[in-house]
Design an enzyme around this catalytic site. Sequence first.
Site, mmCIF file in Angstrom:
data_model
loop_
_atom_site.group_PDB
_atom_site.id
_atom_site.type_symbol
_atom_site.label_atom_id
_atom_site.label_comp_id
_atom_site.label_asym_id
_atom_site.label_seq_id
_atom_site.Cartn_x
_atom_site.Cartn_y
_atom_site.Cartn_z
ATOM 1 N N SER A 65 1.231 -0.413 0.362
ATOM 2 C CA SER A 65 -0.623 -0.023 -0.287
ATOM 3 C C SER A 65 0.707 0.996 0.113
ATOM 4 C CB SER A 65 -1.374 -0.118 0.779
ATOM 5 O OG SER A 65 -0.198 0.507 2.322
ATOM 6 N N ASP A 66 0.411 1.998 -0.885
ATOM 7 C CA ASP A 66 1.156 3.970 -0.432
ATOM 8 C C ASP A 66 0.436 4.091 0.495
ATOM 9 O OD1 ASP A 66 2.398 6.212 -0.533
ATOM 10 O OD2 ASP A 66 1.478 6.855 -1.773
ATOM 11 N N TRP A 67 1.197 4.944 1.637
ATOM 12 C CA TRP A 67 1.667 5.298 3.224
ATOM 13 C C TRP A 67 0.304 5.955 3.379
ATOM 14 C CZ3 TRP A 67 5.108 3.082 1.014
ATOM 15 C CH2 TRP A 67 6.730 2.422 2.002
#
Length: 858
Positions: free
Chosen positions: A274-276
Amino acid sequence: MRISGWQVTLAALSGVYGQEAYSPPKYPSPWANGEGDWAIAYQKAVQFVSQLNLAEKVNLTTGTGWQLGQCVGETGSVPRLNFRGLCLQDGPLGIRFADYISAFPAGINVGATWDRKLSYLRGKAMGEESRDKGIDVLLGPSAGPLGRFPDGGRNWEGYSPDPVLSGILMAETIKGIQDEGIIATAKHYLLNEQEQFRQGSEDGFEVADAISANVDDKTLHELYLWPFADAVRAGVVSIMCSYNQINNSYGCGNSYLLNYVLKEELGFQGFVMSDWGAHHSGVGSAMAGLDMSMPGDITFDSGTSFWGTNLTVAVLNGTVPQWRVDDMAVRILSTFYKVGRDQVQIPVNFDSWTRDTEGPLHFVVNETWTKINDHVDVRRDHAKIARQVAAASAVLLKNVDGALPLTGKERFVGVFGEDAGSNPLGPNGCPDRGCDNGTLAMGWGSGTADFPYLITPEQAIGAEVVKNGGVFAAITSGGAIKESKDVARQADTCLVFGNADSGEGYISVDGNGGDRNNLTLWQNAEAIIDAVASECNNTIVVLHSVGPVVVEDWVEHPNITAVLWAGLPGQESGNALVDVLYGKVNPGGKTPFTWGKSRKDWGNEIVRTPNNGAGAPQDNFSDGIFIDYRHFDQADLTPRWEFGFGLSYTTFKFSDLTVEPINAPPYTPTQGHTKHAPTFGRTDGKPSDFVFPEDEIRRIPLFVYPYLNSTDLEESANDPDYGLPTEDYVPEGALDSSPQPLHPAGGAPGGNPRLYDPVARVSVTVTNTGNVAGDEVPQVYVSLGGPDDAPKVLRGFDRITLQPGESKRWTVELTRRDVSNWDVASQNWVVTEHPKRVFVGNSSRNLPLQAPLNLSIQ
Ligand code: NOJ
């Protein structure tokens, strides 16, 4: 610990929001099978994962929390087997948050080189530096955003709004990084085309969810997915899913994009992270194809996680099948072996959160003080490649009567504009380059690195002029109109600098919250250009910009003799510029995007204010495949400078075009079934086996662990939704582990292997008709001929060097994919009946040669 909503409802998973765009649910999540050249890595991973217990597997999938380790992301470890966990670090132009590293030119400059080899070498150099700092996963390169909007904040991190240019160069960067034993990450998957609302509420606007990029399947395949297919085919081992929603389903929980398109159709064997903070559900995202949660906590430093403990709970209570967690772990470990992390892995020897030598290992909770920065100089001679890419990416846009190159005999050279000088706060004075002081050599945000030094234009040009015995004055204040005029009156050569900046949405600069507010120059550069041009009849404008700017107010001024776009050139900015200005390097860059005459010429607009009440803003990609030059061509608009344009100090001629069909095997849709979902290692285990081992591990506050807090699963999960009937949140088919039908357009990493069969050979002779050696970029465009097709699309290019008078025969092979359209009904690529043509030249509007594209394939 309250984990709210980790079990999301089915409606939210599949994106059913009234009549709005909808992302069809696709389950189960495909299990890796070691296809393509993944077999050995897959086997090794299976062997490793088979030894793990549930908590150890979960630990590989979940980050330890924001700023709880030395890297921007860290996964849990398996100490029992000496597996230290992975260090994930930004970014696409060099190592973020570290010293003694190289700050390379940005992705958009690599786009402007049109040079596969330089893209590879820059990637390799970044791989070497990452390896020496102890990094496992480099969070780049980027092809999302692709560049739908000229003012999109993060376009510069990637290569070009053209998917072919982007895909080919991205693939080379990936190979370079991974050849050095580092896991590369293709990001952001997918359609993160604007910064505004990427995570929801923004600028005082309260909205319930992140913006939804609403796209149709044809546009998806023919445009935005294209470079990611190239990345997967080139062997990229990790993919970062994006913040935004796609058809009203979050990027990191979108089963259509992750399960169906990426893993089934493109045959992706690596892992999806996932992106942050882009992770929004526990069970839902696990079933939708997410494999790694980053940075692991729900919101930064909350100490809570959708996974970690909760994934362990979900497997123990039977909600998430073991095979899915096994698949996550195998995918992660396969990448480790695939790039050879098991051969060379050195301890992490830098810290993202401080440059001090000593500091806390767990920064945010100030725990475990130790030596955390070894200040290892990892640069080697990478300054050379940085300089080479910067010079090769300069695009000469205007050059009247040989104003450039400079000869060295100039008597008085004046340099003007803030963009020529240094940042008074130092090159790294603004965190993540979140300001526009002095010369611009990268945008802002997570895609930045600390400059080891930054050679400014003022420094490099000044040194050159002095060496040549000239007189030199630089005025680098944007307000110094009078002073600039005074010097411009005396100088015989006036170099004016202007820039335009943008970046990632968590920083706002001068009211630009990531995306640019307009396409004008910053730092009062337009006024300085006017002032200088009014006094100096040899005014040369140099632009450092993240993308196109509107130049109409000044570009035709008779005193403006040349315009050069230098993009975001990185640490060697000034040196590379001198190379080009003085003709040591003949400019061969071509603009990787279109320069329109006004913002409205692009025809689309960033969604800047909520357009769906308090619901998720909706961005309908109604422009379809018609972005950048495709739009300008279709709307018959004349740009200032077209995509692919760039002058040289010499001239070239194209002749003798031939187009021959190549026989290729017929296209066969992939058929058959997968195997049954495999499980690896222990299938038993009871809650008491996984309770936090307080005797063995000292608990770090806020750190995300895979362990249970109690043998009571409900208490351990602490989720108000716990116990909801599973049909409410486990999508239909998600638990199905039986053999699944193969995707007709799938069959290998990158898609059906037959798509990459060469089906036509295009050859042309390129001749250097001028007096100096130079590089030319022959470009092949194809018209696919259908009523919904763009007038032409780039399909092949190369950068070739020619001596004066020299000719070279250049050949490119078009693949089946190059001549196909995506057919939504059959979910496959088809070659239509429409007559096709080939165009060849050196820009999207200078295509002197053309011929019919006759094919002999089925
Ligand atoms: C968010 C950005 O979108 C992504 O590109 C980056 O890799 C992560 N933050 C980590 O810094």
